[in-house]
Design a protein around this motif. Sequence first.
Motif, short mmCIF file in Angstrom:
data_model
loop_
_atom_site.label_atom_id
_atom_site.label_comp_id
_atom_site.label_asym_id
_atom_site.label_seq_id
_atom_site.Cartn_x
_atom_site.Cartn_y
_atom_site.Cartn_z
N ILE A 51 0.85 -1.19 0.00
CA ILE A 51 0.00 0.00 0.00
C ILE A 51 0.89 1.24 0.00
CG2 ILE A 51 -1.80 1.26 1.25
CD1 ILE A 51 -2.49 -1.43 2.62
N LEU A 52 0.60 2.15 -0.92
CA LEU A 52 1.28 3.45 -0.96
C LEU A 52 0.28 4.44 -0.39
CD1 LEU A 52 4.01 4.62 -1.92
CD2 LEU A 52 2.88 5.19 -4.08
N LEU A 53 0.55 4.96 0.79
CA LEU A 53 -0.47 5.64 1.59
C LEU A 53 -0.08 7.07 1.96
CD1 LEU A 53 -3.12 5.48 3.25
CD2 LEU A 53 -1.81 4.36 5.06
N SER A 74 -4.36 -7.45 8.44
CA SER A 74 -3.78 -7.31 7.10
C SER A 74 -2.27 -7.51 7.14
CB SER A 74 -4.10 -5.93 6.52
OG SER A 74 -3.40 -5.71 5.31
N THR A 75 -1.75 -8.21 6.14
CA THR A 75 -0.30 -8.40 6.03
C THR A 75 0.31 -7.53 4.94
OG1 THR A 75 -0.55 -10.24 4.45
CG2 THR A 75 -0.49 -10.81 6.79
N LEU A 76 -0.52 -6.71 4.27
CA LEU A 76 0.01 -5.85 3.21
C LEU A 76 0.94 -4.79 3.80
CD1 LEU A 76 -3.08 -5.27 0.87
CD2 LEU A 76 -0.90 -6.32 0.22
N PRO A 77 2.18 -4.72 3.37
CA PRO A 77 3.11 -3.70 3.87
C PRO A 77 2.65 -2.31 3.43
CG PRO A 77 4.27 -5.47 2.74
CD PRO A 77 2.83 -5.62 2.40
N ILE A 78 2.96 -1.32 4.26
CA ILE A 78 2.56 0.07 3.96
C ILE A 78 3.79 0.94 3.79
CG2 ILE A 78 1.42 2.13 4.87
CD1 ILE A 78 -0.51 0.27 6.36
N VAL A 79 3.82 1.66 2.67
CA VAL A 79 4.83 2.69 2.43
C VAL A 79 4.10 4.04 2.46
CG1 VAL A 79 6.48 3.68 0.80
CG2 VAL A 79 6.29 1.19 1.02
N PHE A 80 4.43 4.89 3.42
CA PHE A 80 3.82 6.22 3.48
C PHE A 80 4.53 7.15 2.50
CE2 PHE A 80 2.09 4.70 7.49
CZ PHE A 80 0.84 5.30 7.50
N VAL A 91 7.85 8.66 13.16
CA VAL A 91 8.24 7.71 14.20
C VAL A 91 7.07 6.80 14.56
CG1 VAL A 91 8.94 7.47 16.62
CG2 VAL A 91 10.06 9.17 15.15
N ARG A 92 5.87 7.40 14.71
CA ARG A 92 4.70 6.62 15.12
C ARG A 92 4.35 5.56 14.08
NH1 ARG A 92 1.40 10.44 15.34
NH2 ARG A 92 -0.22 10.04 13.81
N THR A 93 4.37 5.92 12.81
CA THR A 93 3.98 4.96 11.76
C THR A 93 5.03 3.87 11.57
OG1 THR A 93 4.88 6.44 10.06
CG2 THR A 93 2.53 6.62 10.53
N ILE A 94 6.29 4.24 11.69
CA ILE A 94 7.34 3.22 11.56
C ILE A 94 7.28 2.25 12.74
CG2 ILE A 94 9.83 2.82 11.57
CD1 ILE A 94 8.81 3.85 8.91
N LYS A 95 7.05 2.77 13.94
CA LYS A 95 6.91 1.90 15.11
C LYS A 95 5.70 0.97 14.97
CE LYS A 95 9.19 4.36 18.90
NZ LYS A 95 8.99 5.01 20.23
N ALA A 96 4.67 1.45 14.26
CA ALA A 96 3.46 0.65 14.07
C ALA A 96 3.61 -0.35 12.93
CB ALA A 96 2.26 1.56 13.80
N GLY A 97 4.80 -0.37 12.29
CA GLY A 97 5.07 -1.40 11.31
C GLY A 97 5.17 -0.96 9.86
N ASP A 100 8.19 2.01 5.16
CA ASP A 100 9.01 3.19 4.84
C ASP A 100 8.15 4.44 4.96
OD1 ASP A 100 11.26 4.66 4.07
OD2 ASP A 100 11.75 3.25 2.45
N PHE A 101 8.80 5.59 5.02
CA PHE A 101 8.10 6.88 5.09
C PHE A 101 8.83 7.84 4.17
CE2 PHE A 101 6.35 10.76 6.56
CZ PHE A 101 5.18 10.47 7.26
N LEU A 102 8.20 8.14 3.04
CA LEU A 102 8.82 8.98 2.01
C LEU A 102 8.11 10.33 1.93
CD1 LEU A 102 9.04 6.28 -0.81
CD2 LEU A 102 10.76 6.82 0.95
N THR A 103 8.85 11.34 1.48
CA THR A 103 8.31 12.70 1.37
C THR A 103 8.22 13.11 -0.10
OG1 THR A 103 9.33 13.27 3.49
CG2 THR A 103 8.59 15.09 2.11
N LYS A 104 7.06 13.64 -0.48
CA LYS A 104 6.87 14.17 -1.83
C LYS A 104 7.66 15.48 -1.96
CE LYS A 104 2.05 12.55 -2.07
NZ LYS A 104 0.64 13.00 -2.16
N PRO A 105 8.22 15.77 -3.13
CA PRO A 105 8.33 14.86 -4.29
C PRO A 105 9.43 13.82 -4.05
CG PRO A 105 9.47 16.91 -4.75
CD PRO A 105 8.82 17.09 -3.40
#
Length: 210
Positions: A51-53, A74-80, A91-97, A100-105
């Motif tokens: 999931i790209l979220l 759900s086992t689908l990995p999430i990339v923010f 930090v919160r989202t990475i700790k929650a599993g 990755d956490f990417l910034t636009k652009p």
Amino acid sequence: MSGRVHVVDDDASFRIAIERRLKKAGYEVMTYPSAQHFLDRMPSESELGCILLDVRIPGLSGPELQCRLSELGSTLPIVFLTGHADIPTTVRTIKAGAEDFLTKPVSSDELLRAIERAIAHHEARRGLKSKLDMVRTHIAALTPREREVFELVVRGKANKQIANALGCTERTIKAHRHRVMEKMQVQSLAELVSLAERVGVFASATRQTV
């Protein structure tokens, strides 16, 4: 690596652009304008994907959708991927599993590397789940007495101790133990203990005795 990328973002122009970019890279793509749209069309866990979220989306936010999916198993990995990054959310989202956490652009290379890692992790998780499901199937095939012997064996009890506990002979326990090993498809006590640990046999037994 092929797979399906589920893009959850309220920006229509972004969804169109990212879909084009990901399809060019060989991925199947599904897009959703909100978290609720995604939940209403929950994808199958049987196909590889991620999931790209976005973080800020109408209704349920990205992190809130992450929590909801975790509750649903759900086992689908999430990339923010967001234009509104901040350290606490990251930090919160990475700790929650989150994977990755990417910034636009974001550059195509960085994005595709993150998606490739996420889908690889999903493949590994699916493989582990398949193995654990098989172990549970083997345990379910044990007779009630074999299950008792199994649980005592993996707790390190000797045949004599098991015989005393169950009120039968050591010879009978040896026969049960042999059938347990056959049904569980293992060659050693170490393998048997490892399987029991992985499917939570020890934890479930502890709950039953509390």
